[in-house]
Design an enzyme around this catalytic site. Structure first.
Site, PDB file in Angstrom:
ATOM      1  N   LYS A 190      12.001 112.956 -26.231  1.00  0.00           N
ATOM      2  CA  LYS A 190      12.044 113.663 -24.956  1.00  0.00           C
ATOM      3  C   LYS A 190      13.292 113.304 -24.152  1.00  0.00           C
ATOM      4  O   LYS A 190      13.799 114.124 -23.372  1.00  0.00           O
ATOM      5  CB  LYS A 190      10.786 113.366 -24.143  1.00  0.00           C
ATOM      6  CG  LYS A 190       9.501 113.920 -24.742  1.00  0.00           C
ATOM      7  CD  LYS A 190       9.499 115.452 -24.777  1.00  0.00           C
ATOM      8  CE  LYS A 190       9.202 116.048 -23.432  1.00  0.00           C
ATOM      9  NZ  LYS A 190       9.064 117.532 -23.485  1.00  0.00           N
TER      10      LYS A 190
ATOM     11  N   TYR B 107       7.935 109.598 -29.355  1.00  0.00           N
ATOM     12  CA  TYR B 107       7.808 110.746 -28.448  1.00  0.00           C
ATOM     13  C   TYR B 107       8.731 110.577 -27.244  1.00  0.00           C
ATOM     14  O   TYR B 107       9.468 111.502 -26.880  1.00  0.00           O
ATOM     15  CB  TYR B 107       6.356 110.866 -27.995  1.00  0.00           C
ATOM     16  CG  TYR B 107       6.145 111.881 -26.901  1.00  0.00           C
ATOM     17  CD1 TYR B 107       6.193 113.244 -27.162  1.00  0.00           C
ATOM     18  CD2 TYR B 107       5.877 111.473 -25.599  1.00  0.00           C
ATOM     19  CE1 TYR B 107       6.002 114.188 -26.155  1.00  0.00           C
ATOM     20  CE2 TYR B 107       5.672 112.404 -24.587  1.00  0.00           C
ATOM     21  CZ  TYR B 107       5.744 113.746 -24.873  1.00  0.00           C
ATOM     22  OH  TYR B 107       5.550 114.668 -23.869  1.00  0.00           O
TER      23      TYR B 107
ATOM     24  N   THR C 231       9.157 113.982 -19.455  1.00  0.00           N
ATOM     25  CA  THR C 231       7.933 113.193 -19.369  1.00  0.00           C
ATOM     26  C   THR C 231       8.193 111.801 -18.804  1.00  0.00           C
ATOM     27  O   THR C 231       9.266 111.216 -19.018  1.00  0.00           O
ATOM     28  CB  THR C 231       7.283 113.048 -20.761  1.00  0.00           C
ATOM     29  OG1 THR C 231       6.187 112.121 -20.672  1.00  0.00           O
ATOM     30  CG2 THR C 231       8.277 112.517 -21.786  1.00  0.00           C
TER      31      THR C 231
END
Length: 226
Positions: free
Chosen positions: A55, A51, A27
């Site tokens: 990732k 997050y 991402t």
């Protein structure tokens, strides 16, 4: 979970099916507080959320297994990708769904946080095609997948409400509750590597994407009302 699930899958591939090919969806949130614009495959990571941190762990796990066990594992560093199937908890679908509901008299206002944040939006059909092309390559590698254009949430609002002949300013309320503790102000990618190696380029424009989402939600609400 983001990192652990990927590692479990990598272990299964290593032990049970090392000839398989895996594309992991990384991402642009890994870039976070960007240190370079536009962002490319070699841009340093500076995540601004748990997050993004998780990732990065998954991203490096894919790289480690590729280099350690000679597996065909690649990561697509995906910038924001949308479609009519996007969940309503995401800001883009939240906007299109609210705009349509307001048009139908089912909702009075839309509450949002920082509408000046800028993102690089693509259509999910384009990004999925890019990942398919990655899996067809003889040599695994990581690729930034994006439109190469940056748009603000304000622009998404203008286009969405404009498609319904409304002005977003009449219905949108800026609410501090929706501001992030550490905001990511700007994300803009450069997919030159994907253009050159995969021969991939996006086919959908930003306006085409928003128009599709508005039309889909309009049809959905109209069907629910009938």
């Amino acid at each position: 979970m983001n990192a652990r699930a990927v590692v479990h899958l990598l272990e299964i591939i290593r032990q049970e099916c090392p000839e398989s090919r895996m594309i992991q969806c990384s991402t642009s949130e890994m870039f976070g507080k960007v240190l370079q614009t536009p962002q490319v495959e070699t841009t340093p990571f500076y995540p601004r959320s748990p997050y993004g941190v998780s990732k990065i762990a998954a991203h490096y796990a894919v790289l480690n297994y590729r280099e350690s066990y000679n597996l065909h594992t690649s990561s697509a560093i995906m910038f924001n990708y949308e479609s009519r199937f996007r969940g309503p908890e995401f800001v883009t679908r939240k906007i299109t769904l609210a705009a349509v509901r307001i048009k139908h008299g089912l909702q009075k206002e839309l509450r949002l946080g920082n509408i000046e944040a800028k993102r690089d939006w693509s259509h999910a059909a384009d990004t999925t095609r890019a990942m398919y092309l990655m899996a067809q390559q003889d040599t695994p590698s990581d690729y930034v997948i994006c439109s190469g254009e940056t748009r603000s949430i304000r622009e998404f609002l203008e286009l969405s409400f404009g498609k319904l002949d409304m002005k977003w300013e009449d219905y949108v309320v800026i609410d501090s509750e929706f501001f992030r503790p550490a905001e990511v102000d700007l994300l803009q990618g450069n997919s030159e590597k994907a253009h050159n190696i995969l021969r991939w380029k996006p086919e959908y424009t930003f306006e085409m994407l928003v128009e599709e989402m508005i039309k889909s939600d309009y049809d959905l609400i109209a069907k629910q009302k009938s």
